[in-house]
Structure formats: structure tokens, C-alpha cells
Design a protein around this motif. Sequence first.
Motif, PDB file in Angstrom:
ATOM      1  N   LYS A  14      -0.801 -59.160 -97.923  1.00 33.21           N
ATOM      2  CA  LYS A  14       0.535 -58.080 -98.024  1.00 33.21           C
ATOM      3  C   LYS A  14      -0.524 -56.879 -97.140  1.00 33.21           C
ATOM      4  O   LYS A  14       1.004 -55.878 -96.668  1.00 33.21           O
ATOM      5  N   THR A  15      -0.686 -56.929 -95.859  1.00 36.64           N
ATOM      6  CA  THR A  15      -1.162 -55.625 -95.218  1.00 36.64           C
ATOM      7  C   THR A  15      -0.748 -56.777 -93.934  1.00 36.64           C
ATOM      8  O   THR A  15      -1.302 -56.295 -92.571  1.00 36.64           O
ATOM      9  N   PHE A  16      -0.273 -57.835 -93.631  1.00 35.12           N
ATOM     10  CA  PHE A  16      -0.242 -58.766 -92.429  1.00 35.12           C
ATOM     11  C   PHE A  16       0.935 -57.966 -91.386  1.00 35.12           C
ATOM     12  O   PHE A  16       1.877 -57.398 -91.924  1.00 35.12           O
ATOM     13  N   THR A  17       0.330 -57.877 -90.367  1.00 33.41           N
ATOM     14  CA  THR A  17       1.432 -57.634 -89.527  1.00 33.41           C
ATOM     15  C   THR A  17       0.851 -58.133 -88.505  1.00 33.41           C
ATOM     16  O   THR A  17      -0.279 -58.220 -87.277  1.00 33.41           O
ATOM     17  N   PHE A  18       2.266 -59.102 -87.640  1.00 32.70           N
ATOM     18  CA  PHE A  18       1.416 -60.014 -86.389  1.00 32.70           C
ATOM     19  C   PHE A  18       1.569 -59.066 -85.275  1.00 32.70           C
ATOM     20  O   PHE A  18       2.063 -58.257 -84.517  1.00 32.70           O
ATOM     21  N   ARG A  19       0.593 -59.115 -84.150  1.00 36.47           N
ATOM     22  CA  ARG A  19       0.074 -59.023 -83.339  1.00 36.47           C
ATOM     23  C   ARG A  19      -0.457 -60.006 -82.217  1.00 36.47           C
ATOM     24  O   ARG A  19      -1.284 -60.233 -82.473  1.00 36.47           O
ATOM     25  N   LEU A  20      -0.384 -60.090 -80.848  1.00 35.61           N
ATOM     26  CA  LEU A  20      -1.022 -60.082 -79.858  1.00 35.61           C
ATOM     27  C   LEU A  20      -2.182 -59.978 -79.480  1.00 35.61           C
ATOM     28  O   LEU A  20      -2.953 -60.802 -78.862  1.00 35.61           O
ATOM     29  N   TRP A  21      -2.452 -58.526 -79.518  1.00 36.49           N
ATOM     30  CA  TRP A  21      -3.745 -58.066 -78.964  1.00 36.49           C
ATOM     31  C   TRP A  21      -4.266 -56.915 -79.724  1.00 36.49           C
ATOM     32  O   TRP A  21      -3.113 -56.309 -80.346  1.00 36.49           O
ATOM     33  N   PRO A  22      -4.998 -56.672 -80.204  1.00 34.74           N
ATOM     34  CA  PRO A  22      -6.376 -55.423 -81.420  1.00 34.74           C
ATOM     35  C   PRO A  22      -4.992 -54.094 -80.417  1.00 34.74           C
ATOM     36  O   PRO A  22      -5.644 -53.690 -79.412  1.00 34.74           O
ATOM     37  N   VAL A  23      -4.789 -53.297 -81.596  1.00 33.77           N
ATOM     38  CA  VAL A  23      -4.448 -51.740 -81.268  1.00 33.77           C
ATOM     39  C   VAL A  23      -5.331 -51.091 -80.734  1.00 33.77           C
ATOM     40  O   VAL A  23      -5.560 -50.572 -79.915  1.00 33.77           O
ATOM     41  N   ARG A  24      -6.534 -51.334 -80.833  1.00 32.50           N
ATOM     42  CA  ARG A  24      -7.749 -50.918 -80.944  1.00 32.50           C
ATOM     43  C   ARG A  24      -9.090 -51.335 -80.821  1.00 32.50           C
ATOM     44  O   ARG A  24      -9.056 -53.083 -81.408  1.00 32.50           O
ATOM     45  N   PHE A  25     -10.127 -51.611 -79.692  1.00 36.85           N
ATOM     46  CA  PHE A  25     -11.155 -51.995 -80.537  1.00 36.85           C
ATOM     47  C   PHE A  25     -11.846 -51.719 -81.045  1.00 36.85           C
ATOM     48  O   PHE A  25     -13.859 -51.230 -80.093  1.00 36.85           O
ATOM     49  N   THR A  26     -11.409 -51.622 -81.987  1.00 32.75           N
ATOM     50  CA  THR A  26     -12.545 -50.912 -82.905  1.00 32.75           C
ATOM     51  C   THR A  26     -12.905 -51.984 -84.585  1.00 32.75           C
ATOM     52  O   THR A  26     -11.758 -53.460 -83.984  1.00 32.75           O
TER      53      THR A  26
END
Length: 346
Positions: free
Chosen positions: A152-164
Motif C-alpha cells: 500500500k506504500t508503493f511508489t515507483f522511483r528510479l532513485w532514492p529520495v534521500r540516502f537514509t
Amino acid sequence: MRALLWLHRWTGGIVGILMAIIGLSGTVLLWEDAWIMLPGADEPAMNDPVALGFVIERALEAGPDLSRITFAGEEIGLHQAIYADGGGAYLALDGTVVERWDGMWERPELWLFDLHHYLFMGDAGKIVTGVLGFLLLGFSITGLILWWRTRKTFTFRLWPVRFTKSAIVRHHRDLGVVASPLLIVAAFTGAVMVFPAVAAWLLSPLAGEKAESPLPDDLAAVDARTDWRRVMTSAQAIYPGAEARRIMLLGEPGAPIAIRYRQSFEWTPNGRSYVWVAPDTAEVVAVEDPATSDTASAITEKFYPIHAAKVGGLVWRTAMTFAGLALVLLGLLASWSFWFILKTRG
């Protein structure tokens, strides 16, 4: 589920870098025909047996102990000659040598191939890449299982939003689920090519009886009297409409010359239709026609062209490119986060 997560994380952290290497080298090789920009590389190939015989003569003049020639085809309009000393040459359609090299390191497509298949370690490296294929199959399947809880939290992205830690884990999870169908195909086909016994076992219900006739071993050796134009013409007569793809010269003493053809129904770029010819008389001494093979062999023949995107046109090649680049990101970030972020932050 906790044990599965632990196993997935630890194994991925350990082999992630190797997965990234396999993914990147394979992706570059998918587009090999686009970056080999030698003179004549984009010329349309021919299939005239007399002309191919002339090319063999020129290749023999270019270096001793010619091992094999892969003839020009749809991907590249140059013939590739490989010699027993590790050197090689590209020849134009008229037999002119356009590039000569003395070792693998002088041609990027050669060392990239060795890296992707052998990790520069020979047969031992091939076993490692096969094991990595099965591990990737396991990662893809377990990743799908682990993702399902957080779908339910799926969000497609090619790159992490942050490096945490949390951002990298979420990116890894969501990118992995998108790429997993393609990675499963790539992993399975790659692994069973390294371990054909696995494919034979899986496909055994579809396999038929195969009687293999021994090849003659008392023929005259290849020498200056071998008429290569007659050899190619004689072999082509067995498969009149097929494309000559490769000739192999250095067999055991007394063995025939082996020539591979690709018939219209075959997916494998170099075909699996064989003709064996006597070097002195140009007489055909044996034939292996995949048109008469069983269903298991027909399926096995599809593994390489699917894995290397030799079929399916631009759509499938683009899809496998996405899978390869996704594997690079998944492998690198898995190792980096495991050994640095997770180690330092718990």
C-alpha cells in the motif's frame, strides 16, 4: 518472515557488488552492435558460400592457427576471426582485415563478455555467475513476498529520495518489485545456461530419445590443399535457405570441420544447425538438424536469445536494459546500505 528478511538482507549485502557487475556488463553487451563502430560494421551481411570461402582464406592469411570465424550477420556486418593464441581480427565482407588484436584486453566487447560470463576467472568464474543467477532468482521471489506486506506504500522511483536507511530500503523494495519479472527471466535463463543439467532435469518430461552418431576421427587434416569454397558450398547444400553463422577449425586430429547454420525457425543468433565436412574432399560426413529435435531441445535453444535480447526487437532489448540497470542500482545500494548505513545505525 523475519528469517526470510534476514536471509534476503545478508545475502544481498554480501553479493550485491557482484550482482551490479553482472548487471552493468550485461547491459552494455545488449547494445554491442551500436558501439562497435569499425569500418563496414553497418554493412548488410551476405550468405554466398563462395564469398565466405574467400573470407576464410583471408583469415588464415591474417594469422596462424585459426580457431573459428563468426560470420557477419544482422547485428554487425563484419566477420570475427578468433585464433588459438588469443588474438583475433575483424574482416570486411570482401575479406579485408579492418581490425587486428593480440589479446582480449584490446577489444572491449571481448573483455566485457569474459567479465559477464566468467568474472575474469575462467571456468571457476562461470560457476560463480551461475550461482549468482540462482541467487538473483531467489532474491526476486523473496523480494516479492516481502514487498507484499508493504504494497500500500508503493511508489515507483528510479532513485532514492534521500540516502537514509528508510529511503534506500523503500527504493530497493519498490524498484525491485517492478523489475522482478524481468530479473526472474534473466536470472533463470542465465543460470540454466551455466548449469544445463538443471534445464535437462526440468524439461525431462519433454525430452525424447536422442541417438548421437560418433563423428569420424580419421580424416585428413586441414592444410593448404583444403578448398574452402568447396567446403562452404558443400555444407550450404544441406541447408539451402539457412544462414551460415560460424565455422570451427581446430578440432581433434582427424576430426571434420564444423559449420553452424541458422534456419528460419531458430532464435539463437548463431543457430544450432550443424554440418561437418571432410577437409580434403569437402564431403559432408555428418549433420545435426534441430528441426528433428524434441520439445526440450527446442525450449533450451530459446534461453540465450531471450537472456541476451536477441529476439523481441527494440521493445525486449529496452526491457532487458531496464532490468540490467535496475540490478546495478539494487546491487550497489544493497551492499552500500548494508555495510555502511545499517552497520553504523543499526
